[in-house]
Structure formats: C-alpha cells, structure tokens
Design a protein around this motif. Structure first.
Motif, PDB file in Angstrom:
ATOM      1  N   LYS A 147      -3.529   7.318  -7.870  1.00  0.00           N
ATOM      2  CA  LYS A 147      -4.467   6.464  -7.138  1.00  0.00           C
ATOM      3  C   LYS A 147      -4.951   5.353  -8.056  1.00  0.00           C
ATOM      4  O   LYS A 147      -5.182   5.580  -9.245  1.00  0.00           O
ATOM      5  CB  LYS A 147      -5.674   7.267  -6.655  1.00  0.00           C
ATOM      6  CG  LYS A 147      -5.362   8.226  -5.544  1.00  0.00           C
ATOM      7  CD  LYS A 147      -6.612   8.959  -5.105  1.00  0.00           C
ATOM      8  CE  LYS A 147      -6.278   9.953  -4.004  1.00  0.00           C
ATOM      9  NZ  LYS A 147      -7.466  10.673  -3.540  1.00  0.00           N
ATOM     10  N   THR A 172      -5.246   0.687  -8.632  1.00  0.00           N
ATOM     11  CA  THR A 172      -4.740  -0.653  -8.313  1.00  0.00           C
ATOM     12  C   THR A 172      -3.713  -1.078  -9.355  1.00  0.00           C
ATOM     13  O   THR A 172      -3.849  -0.781 -10.546  1.00  0.00           O
ATOM     14  CB  THR A 172      -5.879  -1.684  -8.245  1.00  0.00           C
ATOM     15  OG1 THR A 172      -6.582  -1.681  -9.482  1.00  0.00           O
ATOM     16  CG2 THR A 172      -6.831  -1.369  -7.113  1.00  0.00           C
ATOM     17  N   LYS A 191       0.716   5.861  -0.661  1.00  0.00           N
ATOM     18  CA  LYS A 191      -0.050   7.071  -0.946  1.00  0.00           C
ATOM     19  C   LYS A 191       0.336   7.536  -2.346  1.00  0.00           C
ATOM     20  O   LYS A 191       1.481   7.365  -2.783  1.00  0.00           O
ATOM     21  CB  LYS A 191       0.276   8.164   0.062  1.00  0.00           C
ATOM     22  CG  LYS A 191      -0.296   7.899   1.433  1.00  0.00           C
ATOM     23  CD  LYS A 191      -0.050   9.071   2.348  1.00  0.00           C
ATOM     24  CE  LYS A 191      -0.657   8.819   3.715  1.00  0.00           C
ATOM     25  NZ  LYS A 191      -0.439   9.938   4.620  1.00  0.00           N
ATOM     26  N   ARG A 225       0.861  -1.181   0.000  1.00  0.00           N
ATOM     27  CA  ARG A 225       0.000   0.000   0.000  1.00  0.00           C
ATOM     28  C   ARG A 225       0.896   1.228   0.000  1.00  0.00           C
ATOM     29  O   ARG A 225       1.945   1.238   0.657  1.00  0.00           O
ATOM     30  CB  ARG A 225      -0.902   0.015   1.225  1.00  0.00           C
ATOM     31  CG  ARG A 225      -1.969  -1.055   1.184  1.00  0.00           C
ATOM     32  CD  ARG A 225      -2.854  -1.022   2.428  1.00  0.00           C
ATOM     33  NE  ARG A 225      -3.850  -2.080   2.387  1.00  0.00           N
ATOM     34  CZ  ARG A 225      -3.648  -3.343   2.726  1.00  0.00           C
ATOM     35  NH1 ARG A 225      -2.450  -3.727   3.127  1.00  0.00           N
ATOM     36  NH2 ARG A 225      -4.614  -4.236   2.660  1.00  0.00           N
ATOM     37  N   ARG A 232       0.033  -7.468  -5.284  1.00  0.00           N
ATOM     38  CA  ARG A 232      -0.914  -6.355  -5.472  1.00  0.00           C
ATOM     39  C   ARG A 232      -0.360  -5.093  -4.823  1.00  0.00           C
ATOM     40  O   ARG A 232       0.169  -5.143  -3.718  1.00  0.00           O
ATOM     41  CB  ARG A 232      -2.254  -6.730  -4.841  1.00  0.00           C
ATOM     42  CG  ARG A 232      -3.208  -5.603  -4.556  1.00  0.00           C
ATOM     43  CD  ARG A 232      -3.962  -5.049  -5.732  1.00  0.00           C
ATOM     44  NE  ARG A 232      -4.822  -6.041  -6.328  1.00  0.00           N
ATOM     45  CZ  ARG A 232      -5.151  -6.019  -7.622  1.00  0.00           C
ATOM     46  NH1 ARG A 232      -4.697  -5.086  -8.413  1.00  0.00           N
ATOM     47  NH2 ARG A 232      -5.937  -6.934  -8.127  1.00  0.00           N
ATOM     48  N   LEU A 233      -0.507  -3.962  -5.522  1.00  0.00           N
ATOM     49  CA  LEU A 233      -0.141  -2.659  -4.995  1.00  0.00           C
ATOM     50  C   LEU A 233      -1.383  -1.767  -5.081  1.00  0.00           C
ATOM     51  O   LEU A 233      -1.931  -1.592  -6.171  1.00  0.00           O
ATOM     52  CB  LEU A 233       1.014  -2.038  -5.800  1.00  0.00           C
ATOM     53  CG  LEU A 233       1.323  -0.565  -5.564  1.00  0.00           C
ATOM     54  CD1 LEU A 233       1.743  -0.296  -4.128  1.00  0.00           C
ATOM     55  CD2 LEU A 233       2.410  -0.103  -6.538  1.00  0.00           C
ATOM     56  N   THR A 234      -1.804  -1.242  -3.947  1.00  0.00           N
ATOM     57  CA  THR A 234      -2.944  -0.333  -3.915  1.00  0.00           C
ATOM     58  C   THR A 234      -2.413   1.053  -3.565  1.00  0.00           C
ATOM     59  O   THR A 234      -1.709   1.221  -2.561  1.00  0.00           O
ATOM     60  CB  THR A 234      -3.983  -0.777  -2.864  1.00  0.00           C
ATOM     61  OG1 THR A 234      -4.409  -2.104  -3.185  1.00  0.00           O
ATOM     62  CG2 THR A 234      -5.183   0.149  -2.871  1.00  0.00           C
ATOM     63  N   VAL A 235      -2.754   2.034  -4.401  1.00  0.00           N
ATOM     64  CA  VAL A 235      -2.315   3.405  -4.190  1.00  0.00           C
ATOM     65  C   VAL A 235      -3.526   4.249  -3.859  1.00  0.00           C
ATOM     66  O   VAL A 235      -4.491   4.275  -4.630  1.00  0.00           O
ATOM     67  CB  VAL A 235      -1.562   3.946  -5.428  1.00  0.00           C
ATOM     68  CG1 VAL A 235      -1.139   5.384  -5.197  1.00  0.00           C
ATOM     69  CG2 VAL A 235      -0.365   3.057  -5.752  1.00  0.00           C
ATOM     70  N   ARG A 236      -3.513   4.924  -2.696  1.00  0.00           N
ATOM     71  CA  ARG A 236      -4.646   5.751  -2.251  1.00  0.00           C
ATOM     72  C   ARG A 236      -4.320   7.215  -2.360  1.00  0.00           C
ATOM     73  O   ARG A 236      -3.267   7.669  -2.293  1.00  0.00           O
ATOM     74  CB  ARG A 236      -4.982   5.443  -0.787  1.00  0.00           C
ATOM     75  CG  ARG A 236      -5.462   4.037  -0.627  1.00  0.00           C
ATOM     76  CD  ARG A 236      -5.829   3.742   0.835  1.00  0.00           C
ATOM     77  NE  ARG A 236      -4.922   2.691   1.267  1.00  0.00           N
ATOM     78  CZ  ARG A 236      -4.062   2.776   2.253  1.00  0.00           C
ATOM     79  NH1 ARG A 236      -3.970   3.839   2.977  1.00  0.00           N
ATOM     80  NH2 ARG A 236      -3.277   1.772   2.555  1.00  0.00           N
TER      81      ARG A 236
END
Length: 141
Positions: free
Chosen positions: A117, A119, A54, A52, A137-141
């Motif tokens: 932002k 996936t 930012k 994860r 998996r890389l999630t960017v918020r």
C-alpha cells in the motif's frame, strides 16, 4: 495359471485408478493469476497517467506503441510525478521497487510486481524521456 498371469494387469489398473485427482489435491490447481494493469507508451507519454491497484501481486503490461524504445520504472514516493529531481537526464532509482526493462517499439512486455500500500510514480527513465513527460502516478490500496 491364467489367474496368476492377470494379477499384474489388475494391480496396475487399480494403481492407475487411485492416481486421479481429488478436491484436496492442491498440486493440480493452477496458480492464481494476479490482476493486470495495462499502460501504453508513446513519444513521450504514458496512457493512462493515473493507475490504481490493490496491494499484493500485480501484473503490469507495457505496450510500446511509439517509434523508439521505452521502459517503466516504479518508484515509491509521496512526491508528485513531475516533482522528481533530474540529474543528467534521468531521475534517481534509489526508491525503485522494480521495472519493466527497455521495450522495443511495437513490443509488449509484462512483469509482475509485489506492491505494498502506498503511492508510487512510474517513469520512463531513458535519458530525457522523464523530462519530456513520460511519468504517471500509481496508487496502491
């Protein structure tokens, strides 16, 4: 006569004194260091498999603790890590936003990415490594 001889020294001293940095001098401020995410590669897995971050500048560090070379390619996709189509032992890099190139066994490489932002899937796209399990998996918020 002595006063005239000291004039250049006084002028030089005043010039040096005025060269100090001020609070508004942005040229002397160090650039901000983007946050770092670390990933370890072995045969044939990444740890951790879920990352994860930012949105914005992100440093990703790849530590190759395996015995062969590995890489880390970041692909923007909504598909799950194991659902990418494989052709001739590799996945398409068409939606890649960048990569950490092949890193030799025992070496560590760090690259900075500008991530939006969304996936992503990260893979080792050396022939056969994705199919053997090198994906996450890389999630960017």
């Amino acid at each position: 006569m002595r006063l005239v001889a000291l004039a250049p020294v006084v002028v030089a001293g005043l010039a040096l004194a005025s060269c100090g940095s001020s609070k508004n001098d942005s040229k002397n401020k160090p650039a901000p260091v983007p946050p770092k995410v670390s990933v370890t590669a072995t045969e044939y897995a990444f740890t951790p498999r879920i990352l994860r971050a930012k949105a914005g500048m992100v440093r990703i560090e790849l530590k190759n603790r395996g015995k062969v070379r590995h890489e880390l390619v970041i692909i923007r996709t909504s598909k799950s890590p194991g659902a990418l189509k494989v052709t001739k032992g590799r996945v398409s890099e068409k939606s890649s936003v960048g990569e950490i190139g092949e890193t030799q066994a025992g070496a560590t490489t760090t690259t900075t990415f500008d991530l939006k932002k969304g996936t992503y899937v990260f893979v080792c796209n050396i022939k056969g490594h994705y199919a053997d399990g090198m994906r996450g998996r890389l999630t960017v918020r």
